[in-house]
Scaffold this motif. Structure first.
Motif, PDB file in Angstrom:
ATOM      1  N   ILE B  47       0.656  -1.085  -0.184  1.00  0.00           N
ATOM      2  CA  ILE B  47      -0.017  -0.025   0.080  1.00  0.00           C
ATOM      3  C   ILE B  47       0.829   1.073  -0.262  1.00  0.00           C
ATOM      4  O   ILE B  47       0.605   2.251  -0.468  1.00  0.00           O
ATOM      5  CB  ILE B  47      -0.845   0.093   1.115  1.00  0.00           C
ATOM      6  N   GLY B  51      -0.426   3.093  -3.078  1.00  0.00           N
ATOM      7  CA  GLY B  51      -1.279   4.398  -2.499  1.00  0.00           C
ATOM      8  C   GLY B  51      -0.060   5.841  -2.383  1.00  0.00           C
ATOM      9  O   GLY B  51       0.176   6.238  -2.846  1.00  0.00           O
ATOM     10  N   THR B 153      -6.326   0.973  -1.796  1.00  0.00           N
ATOM     11  CA  THR B 153      -5.881   1.625  -2.239  1.00  0.00           C
ATOM     12  C   THR B 153      -6.954   3.048  -3.692  1.00  0.00           C
ATOM     13  O   THR B 153      -7.495   3.720  -3.367  1.00  0.00           O
ATOM     14  CB  THR B 153      -4.255   1.906  -3.373  1.00  0.00           C
TER      15      THR B 153
ATOM     16  N   VAL C  10       1.078   4.378   5.464  1.00  0.00           N
ATOM     17  CA  VAL C  10      -0.079   4.084   4.883  1.00  0.00           C
ATOM     18  C   VAL C  10      -0.843   4.334   6.374  1.00  0.00           C
ATOM     19  O   VAL C  10      -2.280   4.513   5.972  1.00  0.00           O
ATOM     20  CB  VAL C  10       0.138   2.454   5.526  1.00  0.00           C
TER      21      VAL C  10
END
Lengths: 267, 259, 155
Positions: B47, B51, B153, C10
């Motif tokens: 991620i 992302g 994401t 994250v």
């Protein structure tokens, strides 16, 4: 079939879509021995390692590892067999996003639940065995070819395998690194009590330390025996290979039209 | 002539074979999913790669897209004396279409290519083979975490894109052009429906996320293990993802508008 | 250290995404402005609904109190049956009047409820009896022309 053989290959046949590689191969690999498979480029030496590891399925015959027929195993069965194997790839195949330490720790982390301090001891032990304990912090891109291969060797033996396979361990190494790898193969084999299978075409190195050698040519085992036996061999192919002669049973020229025809010199 | 049809048939057969292989990859990813969720750390790392590293390009392009929408919308709406409706125009365009679609296209270019190149190179340098020989499935260890990271994401990125885009439209419309702030927001709120527009946009981005990630993963996994093979696969990822996104967008939109 | 970095980024990313989604729902969408959660349904028959669509607003005194749920055509009485979902907070007397209005000259159509004086309120699944159809522009125009013509004749 030999009881003592940890890996035995019988009547093996394999080929890709339009090319037959192995016609009928029989080999036995005995416990505790260093066995080399030699042959010209493209004669399917590496393919044999992949067949032993169960990455591809034979078209005929069978490969037995520890008494079990590899291609009849389920996915899980193959994975169980592979845990007994360690493989050193031609260029090391280190995971480029992990450090040297993490690379060696990878199989330990994947297959055991050991805690971090035990893993650390194990990893440093394995790295020490290949003489690269000092490099544990480095990334694979920072290593030379010979060092990368030694790290990969440390990773291959991380779980103390019964079978260690080497795919072209000497390719592209300088003489010093070559000597180091040779020594390592021999000493690790004896220290772990493992069986080593080496695919190579480096005559001098292999004859110096292998216990037994198979020669592959035209999809069959052309010759086999201990290094001393093979040196005395009268087989023309073996002679050509050992003494690296340009022409012999293996021709220098690929099959082609008449030279004169291709050049348009025909009247 | 026959040769021509033979070529068509051959390429069609190849395409279908690849589609089948991609479907097989998809299902084997699904079978490894429980294992993957047990080790979610791997997904978190991905991620980050897909992302967090795409965040800058998404935010910057969203802001510009929103501002352009604001400008263009204003000059058109002004002719009909309804410049207050600019908020509606910007919000609907972003939430329904531009948010999910442009995000997916940027995602394919930024994260998709990275995934393809990474997996292709791992294959070319025998890392995947090495992993298999260590009795670790590359699909479980490498492919599945990237798949789930992509799915998580994409909707988040699309939401960020839409929101930043609306803010971009706001910046142009209210402080720069001088549209009434209250009218801007209230018209928007009166005409943007949560379920019809926002939820549907979310569903779109989810579908695009699945499509883009699967395409990128498959192209990487299927790439010939050479430098040329990997570079071609990377190009194909962008082309196929973009076409898939636009095609899927039409299909999804037609479903959403009729139901 | 790497782990912490990944986790933190994250975490920030997911939080940003969720904030954006919330922002879309609250600030851009109409989730807060009329959060009609629990509703009750009433029906009304119209001879002509004009351009009324499902999900059109139902307003009373200009306030949105509900939405048009569904519109079906009843072949026994040849009328349109419109089902309205009304917010539970609002109750209307039994003799409430339902009109179909147009927002502006060419805007979308909506239903306007005008409360009557009855002491009994509409219950769920009740029917509004007093309705007024949509104004159809063509009809108005033809009526106007017809009247004009008859006026001319009288002269």
């Amino acid at each position: 079939m030999n009881e003592d053989a940890i890996v035995s290959i019988s009547n093996l046949a394999f080929g890709y879509a339009d090319r037959i590689i192995h016609k009928r191969i029989n080999m036995d690999f005995h416990r505790g021995k260093v066995v080399a498979i030699m042959g010209g480029s493209g004669c399917g030496k590496t393919t044999i390692l992949r067949l032993i590891g169960g990455q591809i399925k034979p078209h005929g015959g069978e490969v037995r590892v520890d008494g079990k027929i590899v291609h009849q195993q389920s996915q899980k069965g193959i994975y169980d067999l592979r845990r007994k194997m360690g493989m050193l790839f031609q260029h090391g195949a280190l995971f480029s996003d992990l450090s040297v330490y993490e690379n060696v720790a990878f199989p330990i982390r994947e297959h055991t639940n050991l805690n971090e301090s035990v893993i650390k001891d194990l990893v440093l032990m394995k790295l020490n065995a290949v003489g690269l304990r000092g490099a544990y912090k480095l990334m694979p891109t920072e290593l030379s070819g010979g060092m990368a291969r030694r790290v990969a060797l440390a990773r291959a033996i991380a779980l103390d395998p019964d079978i260690i396979m080497y795919d072209e361990p000497f390719a592209g190494l300088d003489p010093i690194s070559m000597g180091v790898i040779c020594d390592l193969i021999r000493s690790l084999n004896d220290a772990l009590g493992a069986t080593s299978i080496i695919v190579t075409h480096d005559v001098a190195e292999t004859f110096a330390f292998a216990d037994y050698i198979y020669f592959l040519a035209d999809g069959v085992v052309a010759a086999q025996g201990s290094p001393d036996e093979l040196k005395k061999s009268k087989l023309p192919f073996v002679k050509q290979f050992i003494h690296s002669q340009k022409d012999g049973p293996v021709p220098f020229h690929m099959e082609a039209n008449k030279y004169a025809d291709d050049l348009g010199l025909r009247q | 002539m026959i040769l021509f049809f033979e070529k068509i048939g051959f390429s069609l057969r190849q395409k279908i074979t690849r589609l089948g292989a991609a479907a097989r990859l998809f299902f084997s990813i699904l079978t490894y999913t429980p294992e993957n969720f047990k080790r979610f750390r791997l997904t978190i790392k991905e991620i980050y790669a897909t992302g967090v590293l795409s965040l800058v390009i998404i935010v910057v392009s969203a802001f510009f897209v929103g501002m352009v929408l604001g400008l263009q919308g204003y000059y058109t709406l002004q002719k009909y004396g309804s410049s207050e409706a600019i908020g509606v125009l910007v919000a609907l365009a972003l939430v329904r279409e531009l948010g999910p679609v442009v995000t997916a296209l940027l995602f394919a270019g930024r994260a998709g290519t990275a995934i393809t190149a990474e997996i292709g190179l791992m294959k070319a340098t025998e890392q995947l083979s090495a992993m298999e020989m260590m009795a670790v499935s590359p699909i479980a260890r490498i492919v599945a975490p990237r798949f789930w990271a992509g799915i998580i994401t994409m909707p988040l990125l699309a939401s960020i894109f839409s929101m930043v885009g609306v803010l971009g439209g706001y910046v142009v419309a209210v402080p720069l052009i001088g549209v009434d702030e209250g009218a801007f927001w209230s018209q928007m709120q009166a005409n943007v429906d949560f379920q019809f527009d926002i939820v549907n946009g979310f569903i779109k981005s989810l579908v695009f996320g699945i499509a883009c990630t699967i395409i990128a993963l498959f192209e990487g996994y299927d790439a010939p293990p050479t430098a040329e093979g990997v570079s071609r696969a990377t190009t194909r990822t962008v082309v196929t993802s973009s076409l898939a996104v636009l095609g899927l967008d039409f299909i999804l939109t037609s479903f959403m508008l009729t139901v | 250290m790497d782990r912490i970095k990944f986790d933190a980024w994250v975490g920030i990313f997911v939080a940003l995404g969720l904030i954006a989604l919330m922002g879309l729902a609250m600030k851009v969408g109409n989730l807060t402005s009329n959060d009609i959660k629990t509703t009750y349904q009433i029906t009304a028959n119209f001879e002509n609904i004009g351009g009324l669509k499902p999900r059109a607003p139902v307003k009373s005194a200009g306030v949105v109190v509900g939405r048009v749920d569904s519109i079906v055509f009843d072949t026994t009485i040849y009328e349109a049956i419109v089902t309205l979902s009304i917010d539970e907070r609002y109750v209307f007397p039994k003799d409430t009047f339902a009109n179909i209005y147009t927002a502006g000259l060419l805007g979308e159509q909506y239903i306007g409820l005008e409360a009557g004086g009855d002491s009994i309120n509409l219950q769920a699944n009740d029917k509004i009896t007093q309705t007024q159809d949509a104004v159809v522009l063509e009809k108005l125009i033809s009526q106007f022309l017809y009247n004009k013509a008859s006026e001319e004749e009288e002269k």
